[in-house]
Design an enzyme around this catalytic site. Sequence first.
Site, mmCIF file in Angstrom:
data_model
loop_
_atom_site.group_PDB
_atom_site.id
_atom_site.type_symbol
_atom_site.label_atom_id
_atom_site.label_comp_id
_atom_site.label_asym_id
_atom_site.label_seq_id
_atom_site.Cartn_x
_atom_site.Cartn_y
_atom_site.Cartn_z
ATOM 1 N N ARG A 223 41.974 43.955 45.264
ATOM 2 C CA ARG A 223 43.174 43.897 44.438
ATOM 3 C C ARG A 223 42.807 43.308 43.083
ATOM 4 O O ARG A 223 41.880 42.508 42.979
ATOM 5 C CB ARG A 223 44.234 43.002 45.094
ATOM 6 C CG ARG A 223 44.939 43.632 46.273
ATOM 7 C CD ARG A 223 45.949 44.680 45.837
ATOM 8 N NE ARG A 223 46.670 45.277 46.949
ATOM 9 C CZ ARG A 223 46.313 46.419 47.556
ATOM 10 N NH1 ARG A 223 45.243 47.085 47.161
ATOM 11 N NH2 ARG A 223 47.041 46.907 48.542
ATOM 12 N N HIS A 271 43.268 52.833 40.538
ATOM 13 C CA HIS A 271 43.684 52.488 41.901
ATOM 14 C C HIS A 271 43.750 53.738 42.793
ATOM 15 O O HIS A 271 44.795 54.078 43.342
ATOM 16 C CB HIS A 271 45.040 51.764 41.893
ATOM 17 C CG HIS A 271 45.300 50.982 43.149
ATOM 18 N ND1 HIS A 271 45.983 49.790 43.158
ATOM 19 C CD2 HIS A 271 44.972 51.219 44.441
ATOM 20 C CE1 HIS A 271 46.064 49.338 44.392
ATOM 21 N NE2 HIS A 271 45.454 50.191 45.202
HETATM 22 P P1 NDP Z 1 41.654 43.685 57.131
HETATM 23 O O1 NDP Z 1 42.815 42.776 57.308
HETATM 24 O O2 NDP Z 1 41.279 44.597 58.240
HETATM 25 O O3 NDP Z 1 40.348 42.793 56.838
HETATM 26 C C1 NDP Z 1 40.378 41.716 55.963
HETATM 27 C C2 NDP Z 1 39.008 41.058 55.955
HETATM 28 O O4 NDP Z 1 39.012 40.063 54.932
HETATM 29 C C3 NDP Z 1 38.707 40.326 57.264
HETATM 30 O O5 NDP Z 1 37.345 40.449 57.590
HETATM 31 C C4 NDP Z 1 39.031 38.872 56.928
HETATM 32 O O6 NDP Z 1 38.301 37.900 57.662
HETATM 33 C C5 NDP Z 1 38.605 38.829 55.487
HETATM 34 N N1 NDP Z 1 39.243 37.700 54.827
HETATM 35 C C6 NDP Z 1 40.571 37.451 54.682
HETATM 36 N N2 NDP Z 1 40.768 36.276 54.054
HETATM 37 C C7 NDP Z 1 39.542 35.776 53.806
HETATM 38 C C8 NDP Z 1 39.081 34.593 53.206
HETATM 39 N N3 NDP Z 1 39.911 33.666 52.734
HETATM 40 N N4 NDP Z 1 37.743 34.395 53.115
HETATM 41 C C9 NDP Z 1 36.884 35.308 53.598
HETATM 42 N N5 NDP Z 1 37.253 36.465 54.202
HETATM 43 C C10 NDP Z 1 38.571 36.683 54.299
HETATM 44 O O7 NDP Z 1 41.889 44.472 55.790
HETATM 45 P P2 NDP Z 1 41.442 45.963 55.412
HETATM 46 O O8 NDP Z 1 39.978 46.065 55.600
HETATM 47 O O9 NDP Z 1 42.310 46.965 56.086
HETATM 48 O O10 NDP Z 1 41.833 46.020 53.850
HETATM 49 C C11 NDP Z 1 41.267 45.112 52.947
HETATM 50 C C12 NDP Z 1 41.931 45.242 51.598
HETATM 51 O O11 NDP Z 1 41.459 46.388 50.907
HETATM 52 C C13 NDP Z 1 43.448 45.432 51.562
HETATM 53 O O12 NDP Z 1 44.129 44.229 51.831
HETATM 54 C C14 NDP Z 1 43.654 45.914 50.147
HETATM 55 O O13 NDP Z 1 43.772 44.800 49.283
HETATM 56 C C15 NDP Z 1 42.355 46.654 49.834
HETATM 57 N N6 NDP Z 1 42.586 48.105 49.738
HETATM 58 C C16 NDP Z 1 42.399 48.721 48.539
HETATM 59 C C17 NDP Z 1 42.597 50.063 48.405
HETATM 60 C C18 NDP Z 1 42.366 50.757 47.120
HETATM 61 O O14 NDP Z 1 42.810 51.903 46.952
HETATM 62 N N7 NDP Z 1 41.637 50.168 46.183
HETATM 63 C C19 NDP Z 1 43.038 50.896 49.536
HETATM 64 C C20 NDP Z 1 43.179 50.159 50.755
HETATM 65 C C21 NDP Z 1 42.977 48.805 50.841
HETATM 66 P P3 NDP Z 1 38.408 37.770 59.259
HETATM 67 O O15 NDP Z 1 37.651 38.972 59.795
HETATM 68 O O16 NDP Z 1 37.756 36.487 59.575
HETATM 69 O O17 NDP Z 1 39.875 37.824 59.585
HETATM 70 C C1 OXD Z 2 46.239 50.091 50.032
HETATM 71 C C2 OXD Z 2 46.062 50.609 48.685
HETATM 72 O O1 OXD Z 2 46.278 48.871 50.205
HETATM 73 O O2 OXD Z 2 46.224 51.835 48.486
HETATM 74 O O3 OXD Z 2 46.350 50.912 50.965
HETATM 75 O O4 OXD Z 2 45.727 49.858 47.769
#
Ligand code: NDP
Ligand code: OXD
Length: 308
Positions: A223, A271
Amino acid sequence: MTLLFKVPDERASVWKALFAEHAPDIPVRFWPDIGDPAQVRYFAAWQPPADLYERFTELEVVFATSAGVDQFDLAHVPDLVSVVRMLDPGIAQGIIEYAGFAVLGLHRQLPTYLQQQREGVWKAHPLLAASKRRVGVMGLGNLGQATLNTLRPFGFALSGWSRTLKTLPGVQCYGGLEQLPDFLGSCDILLCLLPLTHDTAGILNAQTFAALPAGASLINLGRGGHLVEADLLAALDSGHLAHAIVDVLQEEPPRSDHPFLDHPKIWLTPHIGAMTDPHSAFEVLLENIRRHQRGEDMVGLVEPGTGY
Ligand code: NDP
Ligand code: OXD
């Protein structure tokens, strides 16, 4: 038990047709035609209205049509409302593709070669073996792990960092803030796939960049709120970082004089890392509604308190 969508018109017609064909028992409405707010039990959107929780007092489940849920003001979700993120295989596919081209592009120095082409320069640089290129992924959830699985066959030296320590095949894993410096020190290419939370906001900052090896590059697919944009500019301008590929910004769309728009060391995309496709997301959403109706756990339920 109305399901209310707040999505762009062109997508609304697709969702409408899918529900009409496969789940005609679920009453579906589309913003701004909300009907009686007291009938709305399910709400699905990318961007919710500011007064979502006050306006729909009988709401039971908020379905993000995105993987990220930071836009849902999680600190103020009423106790009886669940928030569910979208685990659409189409989103994972989009991220895998983007992360793949970005990592390979940086590994094979495409930003440098594009710049050379613009300058009319024909010059080859030494080729580093993938096994010598250290690629680190921040966030080892659904998308971080899918990305690592895709990168593994190329033979990169892979590492990953998450809140809780993971064990992943072929990936050097790091967990928690105390292991962040060691993780960063091992990344020639740093790829952010974190959710935006209180703890991760601004995590891509001057201190983080200073901990990366000189000449490292950044890919931000998380993000815009993860990145302190001025700190990236400073790190690129000083030469400590080589390049950045950025898909998300603090303010989207950016103002016309945003310094990233024409920065020679930044590739900026609007994005588009992933886009939810109603066709692939429909089954996931419907399955979760059915689970909720049966009193079963939904898939992708956001844990209250963690912010993701
Ligand atoms: P998940 O919830 O599956 O995974 C999140 C990961 O981040 C987990 O491994 C978690 O750790 C880790 N995490 C969370 N907080 C912390 C922290 N404080 N310190 C270290 N690690 C942390 O999310 P997704 O993989 O599904 O998605 C990730 C992000 O990708 C979304 O939230 C979104 O912001 C972004 N995204 C962007 C898109 C785009 O078009 N650019 C599209 C889709 C998503 P743990 O395993 O220990 O819980
Ligand atoms: C998502 C995105 O979070 O598109 O799915 O950014």
